[in-house]
Design a protein around this motif. Structure first.
Motif, PDB file in Angstrom:
ATOM      1  N   UNK A   1      16.681  -7.037  12.237  1.00 37.05           N
ATOM      2  CA  UNK A   1      17.827  -6.198  12.605  1.00 37.05           C
ATOM      3  C   UNK A   1      17.701  -4.785  12.072  1.00 37.05           C
ATOM      4  N   UNK A   2      18.784  -4.292  11.478  1.00 40.48           N
ATOM      5  CA  UNK A   2      18.798  -2.895  11.062  1.00 40.48           C
ATOM      6  C   UNK A   2      17.905  -2.611   9.852  1.00 40.48           C
ATOM      7  N   UNK A   3      17.281  -3.651   9.260  1.00 33.63           N
ATOM      8  CA  UNK A   3      16.307  -3.400   8.185  1.00 33.63           C
ATOM      9  C   UNK A   3      15.152  -2.556   8.714  1.00 33.63           C
ATOM     10  N   UNK A   4      14.925  -2.611  10.032  1.00 31.03           N
ATOM     11  CA  UNK A   4      13.846  -1.827  10.653  1.00 31.03           C
ATOM     12  C   UNK A   4      14.116  -0.327  10.589  1.00 31.03           C
ATOM     13  N   UNK A   5      15.381   0.054  10.307  1.00 29.73           N
ATOM     14  CA  UNK A   5      15.713   1.471  10.176  1.00 29.73           C
ATOM     15  C   UNK A   5      15.161   2.101   8.902  1.00 29.73           C
ATOM     16  N   UNK A   6      14.675   1.262   7.993  1.00 30.77           N
ATOM     17  CA  UNK A   6      14.111   1.765   6.738  1.00 30.77           C
ATOM     18  C   UNK A   6      13.020   2.793   7.048  1.00 30.77           C
ATOM     19  N   UNK A   7      13.083   3.914   6.338  1.00 31.06           N
ATOM     20  CA  UNK A   7      12.138   5.012   6.534  1.00 31.06           C
ATOM     21  C   UNK A   7      10.846   4.713   5.764  1.00 31.06           C
ATOM     22  N   UNK A   8       9.787   4.324   6.470  1.00 27.90           N
ATOM     23  CA  UNK A   8       8.503   4.021   5.827  1.00 27.90           C
ATOM     24  C   UNK A   8       7.628   5.267   5.911  1.00 27.90           C
ATOM     25  N   UNK A   9       7.260   5.802   4.780  1.00 27.50           N
ATOM     26  CA  UNK A   9       6.445   7.027   4.788  1.00 27.50           C
ATOM     27  C   UNK A   9       5.287   6.922   3.807  1.00 27.50           C
ATOM     28  N   UNK A  10       4.259   7.736   4.024  1.00 27.12           N
ATOM     29  CA  UNK A  10       3.118   7.723   3.104  1.00 27.12           C
ATOM     30  C   UNK A  10       3.134   8.993   2.267  1.00 27.12           C
ATOM     31  N   UNK A  11       2.605   8.859   1.063  1.00 24.30           N
ATOM     32  CA  UNK A  11       2.572   9.997   0.147  1.00 24.30           C
ATOM     33  C   UNK A  11       1.354   9.844  -0.755  1.00 24.30           C
ATOM     34  N   UNK A  12       0.353  10.686  -0.570  1.00 27.03           N
ATOM     35  CA  UNK A  12      -0.808  10.615  -1.464  1.00 27.03           C
ATOM     36  C   UNK A  12      -0.405  11.127  -2.845  1.00 27.03           C
ATOM     37  N   UNK A  13      -0.621  10.323  -3.867  1.00 25.56           N
ATOM     38  CA  UNK A  13      -0.268  10.712  -5.237  1.00 25.56           C
ATOM     39  C   UNK A  13      -1.486  10.480  -6.123  1.00 25.56           C
ATOM     40  N   UNK A  14      -2.065  11.532  -6.696  1.00 23.13           N
ATOM     41  CA  UNK A  14      -3.251  11.359  -7.542  1.00 23.13           C
ATOM     42  C   UNK A  14      -2.878  10.630  -8.844  1.00 23.13           C
ATOM     43  N   UNK A  15      -3.911  10.159  -9.578  1.00 25.50           N
ATOM     44  CA  UNK A  15      -3.647   9.416 -10.807  1.00 25.50           C
ATOM     45  C   UNK A  15      -2.870  10.245 -11.833  1.00 25.50           C
TER      46      UNK A  15
END
Lengths: 395, 395
Positions: free
Chosen positions: A356-370
């Motif tokens: 259902x509306x759980x699909x509205x979750x904003x999935x994004x990528x973010x490169x973060x160095x160590x």
């Protein structure tokens, strides 16, 4: 567990003081009114909490020049005095320690890498002491006291006790790291799971700032997850939480080091991808870089291994979304280097399995160095410094 | 959304007042000092929060006779005056409404069942109005005002908006139930997901009392889950949370009504168990009672269907434990009637799939009749009554 005596202590160990400090750290400079609203406190509570922090110099208040009214006093802005104190954050990896010296605003002032010759506790502690010594020498130049050391390490970590209960990649069990590191560095030490530490940095300064419910999913050697619910990172009643890597996505899948089959990590961790490519192609694949290169060259077996990995990660993220309903999921970790090889499958599997509306979750990528993970470790040290003792475990 | 004007309002709509009231409701009678400690508030904050509640008669303070000191004043105990106000809670099931009239302490004074002839919104609303009328008549006898109605319903429910977004078993979509029910009953109405409502009752009075992190898993027609993190029931950024029924445990498993395959509910829900038994045995199985009877008679196909269901539930619970690390998981729901048929498989699958110390989670069963779910609905109405408006969504 903070075994070394602190050089100085935070002047107001109340939940309100910690909350206001964190709010100003993360969103400042702020007027007192804005700080009160964001922290959900009354103006009176803010005034009371802010006073000792101003006196001790952790916060400073300056006129808001931009908002100067035509008549009367200008509004004041409260901010954290970054130069007032320093903290060290260290991320432990298999081959090296990544250390940062941050100011009180958790801005990285200096970063250093130190090799770790082997994974024995003594070797890591020796490298850690060397790294701390280097950064403490730099701190002298900056003229502010170093008030804490945060260490971020993968595995089952009991932050309240300062104990690494189990770290598979170091092969450590029940190592009292906070106590040992305090002895070798002379600093108060906070030890936390590395993904949880990174999640604190994301909550304070990154893509989680201002969100009360989000998750960070890291892909790479392991598959980890830091979860923020009601504005706080969860750590689990027994020290385990966010183990997305050990969510079963296929009971008929490959065996996992945890003893189960078909865990996300057993399909999508670096070693699992390499193993799968070796099995299907018969080629010797040295490491993750070689695996990704093979896939980028168009090798079908290699591409299929990444596709399966993406599907497992997408299902794992959907499970997090179905159970917790976060506003955002941030995908990071060294595995992002090969992200183009499985981004589509992550997205498709997530969308298919989100309810259902759980699909509205904003999935994004973010490169973060160590260095950003190490900054998260410094953030946990700042948390320990400002947090009332009896609340440390759950904050 | 509370469309009907309330008969009276809580005199102190602050987070501290709500917190103290809930603490005293759940753990009282308490001294002010104990209440402060349990609520994590200062003594001054408690004094400030308690005053208007005492004045309005929601709380009463009486000398603690048992702790009477030899000299000086006896200590005082604060408790909720149960008789001060009444609330109605209703659990909606496919065939009937189960309603309870509770006092302000959420103790059930009267319970009533009303049949629902069909699942259309109008039919349910007519039955709801009839039930409310009956309970309001009883309330007159008790001589206290009824200050709210809570309705607990399965599916995707947006409590803040009072809307049933999707209820598969009623086949409802976007029904503004709070508004409609307020019109027919004349009461302020709170609508929440039924498992979340039950979880509030467990948190206040049941096996979750005193725990900051636990989950309630319900088995039966659907497989649901209410999750408490940091002392609060989570509801998800987009209204979906706790959807353990739609965690995929076997991508090659049977199709689910949600469009996926191998969800926990597609293997362990009542309908799934019945379907599986029909497939493997070729027998006509009328309902869950017939399915359980067949298994109890030793039919291999029926026993296998329950065993598979138990395994799926156990894996689902392990997923909750691996991600959240709750202190306790309480299994309830009408499916407990057949618990002996899958208890062992739940336990085994949970233990096998729980990661590290997540396996220490205390998994226990608790039979809770529908009246207890209705009581949970009354508890949500009490929550709405005492909670500051801008915090309702997340509380």
């Amino acid at each position: 567990m903070r075994s070394a005596p602190p050089a100085e202590t935070f002047p107001a160990h109340t939940p309100a003081a910690a909350q206001i400090f964190t709010t100003v750290l993360s969103h400042g400079p702020l007027t007192r009114l804005d700080a009160a609203r964001r922290a959900g406190l009354s103006a009176a509570a803010v005034t009371k909490a802010v006073r000792p922090l101003l006196e001790a110099g952790y916060l400073v208040e300056t006129p808001d020049q931009e908002a100067r009214p035509a008549l009367g006093r200008p509004a004041s802005l409260v901010r954290v005095d970054g130069g007032r104190a320093l903290f060290i954050g260290v991320k432990v990896t298999a081959g090296e320690l990544i250390g940062v010296l941050t100011d009180l605003r958790c801005r990285i002032r200096i970063a250093r890498h130190v090799p770790v010759p082997d994974r024995a506790t003594e070797a890591v502690l020796t490298s850690l002491a060397e790294l701390a010594r280097e950064l403490l020498a730099e701190a002298e130049e900056l003229g502010a006291p170093v008030l804490g050391l945060g260490v971020a390490i993968s595995g089952d970590v009991d932050r309240a006790e300062g104990v690494v209960r189990y770290s598979p990649f170091l092969d450590w069990r029940d190592v009292h790291l906070a106590e040992l590191a305090a002895l070798t560095t002379g600093l108060p030490v906070t030890v936390d799971n590395d993904v949880r530490a990174l999640t604190v940095a994301e909550q304070w300064f990154g893509a989680g700032a201002g969100l009360s419910d989000f998750a960070v999913v890291t892909v790479g050697a392991g598959i980890g997850c830091g979860i923020v619910v009601h504005g706080r990172v969860i750590s689990g009643a027994h020290g385990v939480a966010g183990e997305i890597g050990h969510v079963t996505v296929d009971p008929a899948g490959p065996p996992c080091h945890c003893g189960n089959r078909g865990c996300v990590e057993a399909i999508a961790g670096d070693a699992a991808i390499i193993r799968r490519i070796r099995e299907t192609t018969g080629l010797e694949v040295a490491d993750s870089a070689a695996a990704a290169a093979l896939a980028h060259q168009g090798d079908e077996g290699a591409r299929e291994a990444y596709a399966r990995a993406g599907e497992a990660i997408g299902r794992g993220i959907a499970t997090v979304a179905n159970l917790l309903g976060p506003e955002r999921v941030i995908i990071s970790g060294e595995g992002l280097a090969a992200y183009d090889l499985f981004a589509e499958q992550i997205r498709e599997a997530f969308t298919a399995a989100a309810f259902g509306s759980a699909a509205q979750c904003d999935v994004q990528t973010r490169p973060l160095p160590f260095e950003e993970w190490a900054r998260g470790a410094a953030a946990t040290a700042i948390q320990s410094f400002i947090t009332p003792h009896d609340q440390r475990q759950s904050r």
